[in-house]
Structure formats: C-alpha cells, structure tokens
Motif scaffolding. Structure first.
Motif, short mmCIF file in Angstrom:
data_model
loop_
_atom_site.label_atom_id
_atom_site.label_comp_id
_atom_site.label_asym_id
_atom_site.label_seq_id
_atom_site.Cartn_x
_atom_site.Cartn_y
_atom_site.Cartn_z
N PRO A 173 -37.34 -69.33 -93.84
CA PRO A 173 -38.02 -68.34 -94.46
C PRO A 173 -38.35 -68.67 -96.03
O PRO A 173 -38.99 -67.90 -96.74
N VAL A 174 -37.61 -69.60 -96.58
CA VAL A 174 -37.84 -69.93 -97.96
C VAL A 174 -39.24 -70.69 -98.08
O VAL A 174 -39.99 -70.29 -99.11
N LEU A 175 -39.64 -71.54 -97.05
CA LEU A 175 -40.98 -72.22 -97.23
C LEU A 175 -41.84 -71.14 -96.83
O LEU A 175 -43.09 -71.31 -97.50
N ARG A 176 -41.66 -70.27 -95.97
CA ARG A 176 -42.78 -69.25 -95.74
C ARG A 176 -42.99 -68.37 -96.95
O ARG A 176 -44.35 -67.99 -96.75
N SER A 177 -42.13 -68.01 -97.69
CA SER A 177 -42.34 -67.22 -98.72
C SER A 177 -43.06 -68.00 -99.86
O SER A 177 -43.55 -67.28 -100.81
N GLN A 178 -43.33 -69.29 -99.74
CA GLN A 178 -44.11 -69.90 -100.68
C GLN A 178 -45.41 -70.00 -100.56
O GLN A 178 -46.44 -70.49 -101.29
N LYS A 179 -45.71 -69.42 -99.13
CA LYS A 179 -47.06 -69.57 -98.69
C LYS A 179 -48.02 -68.48 -99.37
O LYS A 179 -47.73 -67.53 -99.84
#
Length: 203
Positions: A197-203
């Motif tokens: 979820p952390v990486l996904r939020s950076q997209k």
C-alpha cells in the motif's frame, strides 16, 4: 558422489574465494559455466549472494553507521533477499526438470519444503561454520570465548551432517518416486507496487 558433497564443496569454495578480498563490493565471477554444469553454476551463485548478504548484515549493525548509508545498505539487503529467493526457485526448477520423467508412486508423499529450500539452509550453515571457526580459533580472544565457540562449532558441524543426509535422502526419494515435489512461487508483497500500500500510494 552424493549431491550434498558437491554442494558443500562448492559452498566452501565460494566462501574462501570471497574472503580473499573480504569486500561486499568486489566483482563477482562464476567459475562454473551453466552450459556445462548448470547446478554447480546455480549453487555457486546462490552461496555468493548469501555470503555478501552475511557481511551486509554485519555492516548494518554498526551502531555508528551513517543513517543515509544504513538506508542504502537496507536497500541492498532487500535486493539481495530477492536475488536469494530467485536463486532458490531456479534451483528447484533444475530439480523439477531433472525428475520430470520419474513415475511417482500412488502412495508418494510431499516434503515440508522443496529441495532448494533445504539447500538454502545448507548454504547459510556453511557460512555459520566458517565464521564460528574463525571465532573458535581467534588468537586475540579469551580461552573462554574460544571454548564456547568451539562447542557451537561442534553443533553446527553435526547439523551439517544431519541436513546433508536429509537433503540427499529427499532427492533419492524423489528419484525413486517415493516423494514428489511441488514449487510454490514466493508471493512476496512488499516489493510489488500493486500489493504494497505504501508503494501503491506513490503512483
């Protein structure tokens, strides 16, 4: 020659070669050609990854390490862990191909782990033995320290015999059709920008 005799010899060769320079940033050369000896090639690479990571783990535990350097090293450890997992899967793929023509018996059973994950533990065990032997023979250490480390080394050596026997037995059982192997790809979520979820939020 039993499989683990070959594996243990290659692991020792890797560890000795690494410690000539003893530098996590040294270049890597695989002395085994994958076309001529694929499993030796894979084992050599696997143990090299483990050996470098062993020393990464030593470095990052320095209480005085620069925070920026520690973060960079943590990224390297993460990448190394992924490489380690990939190599385990390559080794299991080798065994799947090797035993693909075996007629599995109706009452054959599956093992708790695949051959390559046992081999992974054998590689790490080789590193434990190497470094515990260093401590057991360290001239600037106390007699008590050396004696305590020698006791641990004796246990590790016994563990290697037992683990080697278990791996060879498993491979023989698979070859005879008494056991079968299945490989489940590692479904790590934290490196995936769709699942973390952390990486996904950076997209």
């Amino acid at each position: 020659m039993m499989f683990t005799e070959k594996a243990n010899a290659i692991f020792q060769e890797v560890i000795d070669t690494y410690h000539i320079k003893d530098d996590v940033y040294q270049s890597f050369t695989n002395k085994y050609d994958k076309e001529n000896d694929l499993i030796a090639h894979l084992l050599y690479r696997k143990c090299w990854i483990d050996t470098v990571q062993w020393h990464y783990e030593d470095i990052i535990r320095d209480p005085n390490i620069d925070p920026v350097a520690a973060l960079d090293l943590k990224r390297k450890i993460d990448a190394s862990n992924q490489d380690r997992t990939d190599m385990v899967e390559y080794i299991d793929a080798y065994f799947l191909d090797l035993y693909k023509e075996v007629n599995t018996k109706k009452d054959a059973s599956i093992n708790t782990e695949s051959p390559a994950w046992g081999i992974d533990r054998l590689s790490i065990l080789a590193l434990k033995i190497y470094h515990m032997n260093e401590e057991a023979t360290r001239s600037d250490a106390s007699d008590e320290h050396r004696a305590a480390c020698q006791k641990k080394l004796d246990v590790l050596l016994e563990q290697r015999v037992d683990l080697s026997t278990a791996i060879d037995t498993l491979l023989n059982d698979i070859a005879a059709g008494d056991k079968y192997m299945k490989v489940y790809k590692q479904m790590k979520m934290y490196n995936d920008d769709e699942l973390n979820p952390v990486l996904r939020s950076q997209k």
